[in-house]
Design a protein around this motif. Sequence first.
Motif, PDB file in Angstrom:
ATOM      1  N   THR A  32      12.535  -1.122   4.045  1.00 32.76           N
ATOM      2  CA  THR A  32      12.012   0.196   3.663  1.00 32.76           C
ATOM      3  C   THR A  32      13.110   1.061   3.044  1.00 32.76           C
ATOM      4  O   THR A  32      13.100   1.333   1.863  1.00 32.76           O
ATOM      5  CB  THR A  32      11.394   0.928   4.864  1.00 32.76           C
ATOM      6  N   CYS A  33      14.070   1.451   3.837  1.00 25.87           N
ATOM      7  CA  CYS A  33      15.117   2.395   3.401  1.00 25.87           C
ATOM      8  C   CYS A  33      16.030   1.841   2.327  1.00 25.87           C
ATOM      9  O   CYS A  33      16.561   2.591   1.513  1.00 25.87           O
ATOM     10  CB  CYS A  33      15.972   2.814   4.595  1.00 25.87           C
ATOM     11  N   GLU A  34      16.250   0.544   2.336  1.00 25.75           N
ATOM     12  CA  GLU A  34      17.234  -0.040   1.430  1.00 25.75           C
ATOM     13  C   GLU A  34      16.655  -0.468   0.080  1.00 25.75           C
ATOM     14  O   GLU A  34      17.369  -1.020  -0.745  1.00 25.75           O
ATOM     15  CB  GLU A  34      17.910  -1.220   2.125  1.00 25.75           C
ATOM     16  N   VAL A  35      15.386  -0.201  -0.150  1.00 26.23           N
ATOM     17  CA  VAL A  35      14.771  -0.541  -1.438  1.00 26.23           C
ATOM     18  C   VAL A  35      15.268   0.467  -2.481  1.00 26.23           C
ATOM     19  O   VAL A  35      15.071   1.672  -2.319  1.00 26.23           O
ATOM     20  CB  VAL A  35      13.235  -0.507  -1.353  1.00 26.23           C
ATOM     21  N   PRO A  36      15.924   0.009  -3.527  1.00 29.12           N
ATOM     22  CA  PRO A  36      16.412   0.931  -4.563  1.00 29.12           C
ATOM     23  C   PRO A  36      15.251   1.723  -5.185  1.00 29.12           C
ATOM     24  O   PRO A  36      14.129   1.217  -5.276  1.00 29.12           O
ATOM     25  CB  PRO A  36      17.048   0.007  -5.611  1.00 29.12           C
ATOM     26  N   PRO A  37      15.511   2.954  -5.620  1.00 28.76           N
ATOM     27  CA  PRO A  37      14.445   3.820  -6.143  1.00 28.76           C
ATOM     28  C   PRO A  37      13.607   3.203  -7.269  1.00 28.76           C
ATOM     29  O   PRO A  37      12.416   3.447  -7.352  1.00 28.76           O
ATOM     30  CB  PRO A  37      15.196   5.047  -6.654  1.00 28.76           C
ATOM     31  N   ASN A  38      14.186   2.409  -8.142  1.00 26.56           N
ATOM     32  CA  ASN A  38      13.443   1.845  -9.271  1.00 26.56           C
ATOM     33  C   ASN A  38      12.876   0.453  -9.016  1.00 26.56           C
ATOM     34  O   ASN A  38      12.236  -0.111  -9.887  1.00 26.56           O
ATOM     35  CB  ASN A  38      14.335   1.807 -10.510  1.00 26.56           C
ATOM     36  N   ALA A  39      13.114  -0.093  -7.826  1.00 24.15           N
ATOM     37  CA  ALA A  39      12.664  -1.459  -7.546  1.00 24.15           C
ATOM     38  C   ALA A  39      11.140  -1.561  -7.479  1.00 24.15           C
ATOM     39  O   ALA A  39      10.564  -2.549  -7.920  1.00 24.15           O
ATOM     40  CB  ALA A  39      13.289  -1.964  -6.249  1.00 24.15           C
ATOM     41  N   LEU A  40      10.491  -0.569  -6.914  1.00 22.88           N
ATOM     42  CA  LEU A  40       9.029  -0.528  -6.824  1.00 22.88           C
ATOM     43  C   LEU A  40       8.578   0.776  -7.476  1.00 22.88           C
ATOM     44  O   LEU A  40       8.410   1.792  -6.809  1.00 22.88           O
ATOM     45  CB  LEU A  40       8.581  -0.591  -5.357  1.00 22.88           C
ATOM     46  N   PRO A  41       8.398   0.777  -8.809  1.00 17.62           N
ATOM     47  CA  PRO A  41       8.122   2.015  -9.542  1.00 17.62           C
ATOM     48  C   PRO A  41       6.953   2.840  -9.015  1.00 17.62           C
ATOM     49  O   PRO A  41       6.973   4.058  -9.079  1.00 17.62           O
ATOM     50  CB  PRO A  41       7.840   1.535 -10.967  1.00 17.62           C
ATOM     51  N   GLY A  42       5.939   2.232  -8.467  1.00 17.51           N
ATOM     52  CA  GLY A  42       4.787   2.970  -7.949  1.00 17.51           C
ATOM     53  C   GLY A  42       5.029   3.648  -6.624  1.00 17.51           C
ATOM     54  O   GLY A  42       4.211   4.427  -6.151  1.00 17.51           O
ATOM     55  N   LEU A  43       6.162   3.370  -5.999  1.00 24.84           N
ATOM     56  CA  LEU A  43       6.464   3.919  -4.681  1.00 24.84           C
ATOM     57  C   LEU A  43       7.254   5.218  -4.847  1.00 24.84           C
ATOM     58  O   LEU A  43       8.480   5.228  -4.876  1.00 24.84           O
ATOM     59  CB  LEU A  43       7.252   2.889  -3.862  1.00 24.84           C
ATOM     60  N   THR A  44       6.520   6.317  -4.987  1.00 26.26           N
ATOM     61  CA  THR A  44       7.135   7.626  -5.195  1.00 26.26           C
ATOM     62  C   THR A  44       7.802   8.114  -3.908  1.00 26.26           C
ATOM     63  O   THR A  44       7.649   7.496  -2.845  1.00 26.26           O
ATOM     64  CB  THR A  44       6.055   8.639  -5.604  1.00 26.26           C
ATOM     65  N   ALA A  45       8.492   9.220  -3.990  1.00 28.61           N
ATOM     66  CA  ALA A  45       9.176   9.785  -2.819  1.00 28.61           C
ATOM     67  C   ALA A  45       8.187  10.085  -1.688  1.00 28.61           C
ATOM     68  O   ALA A  45       8.460   9.791  -0.521  1.00 28.61           O
ATOM     69  CB  ALA A  45       9.943  11.032  -3.210  1.00 28.61           C
ATOM     70  N   SER A  46       7.043  10.648  -2.019  1.00 26.06           N
ATOM     71  CA  SER A  46       6.067  10.957  -0.970  1.00 26.06           C
ATOM     72  C   SER A  46       5.471   9.674  -0.376  1.00 26.06           C
ATOM     73  O   SER A  46       5.212   9.605   0.830  1.00 26.06           O
ATOM     74  CB  SER A  46       4.960  11.868  -1.491  1.00 26.06           C
ATOM     75  N   LEU A  47       5.284   8.653  -1.201  1.00 27.78           N
ATOM     76  CA  LEU A  47       4.770   7.377  -0.688  1.00 27.78           C
ATOM     77  C   LEU A  47       5.827   6.665   0.150  1.00 27.78           C
ATOM     78  O   LEU A  47       5.502   5.985   1.116  1.00 27.78           O
ATOM     79  CB  LEU A  47       4.291   6.487  -1.832  1.00 27.78           C
ATOM     80  N   ARG A  48       7.105   6.823  -0.194  1.00 26.89           N
ATOM     81  CA  ARG A  48       8.182   6.264   0.631  1.00 26.89           C
ATOM     82  C   ARG A  48       8.144   6.897   2.022  1.00 26.89           C
ATOM     83  O   ARG A  48       8.316   6.215   3.029  1.00 26.89           O
ATOM     84  CB  ARG A  48       9.552   6.492   0.005  1.00 26.89           C
ATOM     85  N   SER A  49       7.902   8.181   2.071  1.00 20.61           N
ATOM     86  CA  SER A  49       7.793   8.877   3.354  1.00 20.61           C
ATOM     87  C   SER A  49       6.630   8.313   4.168  1.00 20.61           C
ATOM     88  O   SER A  49       6.758   8.071   5.367  1.00 20.61           O
ATOM     89  CB  SER A  49       7.596  10.374   3.107  1.00 20.61           C
ATOM     90  N   GLU A  50       5.511   8.071   3.506  1.00 21.27           N
ATOM     91  CA  GLU A  50       4.354   7.460   4.167  1.00 21.27           C
ATOM     92  C   GLU A  50       4.706   6.057   4.666  1.00 21.27           C
ATOM     93  O   GLU A  50       4.350   5.685   5.783  1.00 21.27           O
ATOM     94  CB  GLU A  50       3.177   7.396   3.195  1.00 21.27           C
ATOM     95  N   LEU A  51       5.433   5.302   3.854  1.00 23.85           N
ATOM     96  CA  LEU A  51       5.846   3.960   4.248  1.00 23.85           C
ATOM     97  C   LEU A  51       6.714   4.004   5.499  1.00 23.85           C
ATOM     98  O   LEU A  51       6.503   3.246   6.434  1.00 23.85           O
ATOM     99  CB  LEU A  51       6.612   3.281   3.101  1.00 23.85           C
ATOM    100  N   TYR A  52       7.702   4.898   5.543  1.00 26.26           N
ATOM    101  CA  TYR A  52       8.582   4.995   6.712  1.00 26.26           C
ATOM    102  C   TYR A  52       7.789   5.300   7.968  1.00 26.26           C
ATOM    103  O   TYR A  52       8.092   4.795   9.039  1.00 26.26           O
ATOM    104  CB  TYR A  52       9.648   6.072   6.517  1.00 26.26           C
ATOM    105  N   GLN A  53       6.757   6.130   7.836  1.00 22.20           N
ATOM    106  CA  GLN A  53       5.936   6.490   8.986  1.00 22.20           C
ATOM    107  C   GLN A  53       5.061   5.331   9.458  1.00 22.20           C
ATOM    108  O   GLN A  53       4.874   5.132  10.654  1.00 22.20           O
ATOM    109  CB  GLN A  53       5.060   7.694   8.656  1.00 22.20           C
ATOM    110  N   LYS A  54       4.521   4.559   8.525  1.00 23.59           N
ATOM    111  CA  LYS A  54       3.583   3.485   8.871  1.00 23.59           C
ATOM    112  C   LYS A  54       4.255   2.139   9.145  1.00 23.59           C
ATOM    113  O   LYS A  54       3.622   1.240   9.691  1.00 23.59           O
ATOM    114  CB  LYS A  54       2.565   3.294   7.752  1.00 23.59           C
ATOM    115  N   ALA A  55       5.502   1.986   8.764  1.00 26.53           N
ATOM    116  CA  ALA A  55       6.160   0.675   8.821  1.00 26.53           C
ATOM    117  C   ALA A  55       6.231   0.086  10.225  1.00 26.53           C
ATOM    118  O   ALA A  55       6.206  -1.129  10.396  1.00 26.53           O
ATOM    119  CB  ALA A  55       7.561   0.775   8.227  1.00 26.53           C
TER     120      ALA A  55
END
Length: 90
Positions: A32-55
């Motif tokens: 989750t945290c170590e995925v570079p910002p451009n590695a998954l272009p559809g994963l915006t900052a707000s979606l990253r936050s959702e990912l951290y919560q649901k992971a």
Amino acid sequence: MPLYTYIITYKGASYVAQGRFSNFKGFVSSWTCEVPPNALPGLTASLRSELYQKAYYGDFAEVPNRKKVWRKYLDIGGNEFIVFAVQTEA
């Protein structure tokens, strides 16, 4: 400690991470945290936050007919986020 390879897919993009851990389940930061910002272009900052919560929720399931391969599905922003954990080395 075994080496685990994490294969992540989201909105048609993929990323691969690796790490040595005692088990593959408890080290969510490795995929989750170590995925570079451009590695998954559809994963915006707000979606990253959702990912951290649901992971941490839900379980990995063994992939049928494969040894030491597990899969986890998450719904992130209404899209399927899939992570495979593969024990690559003992």
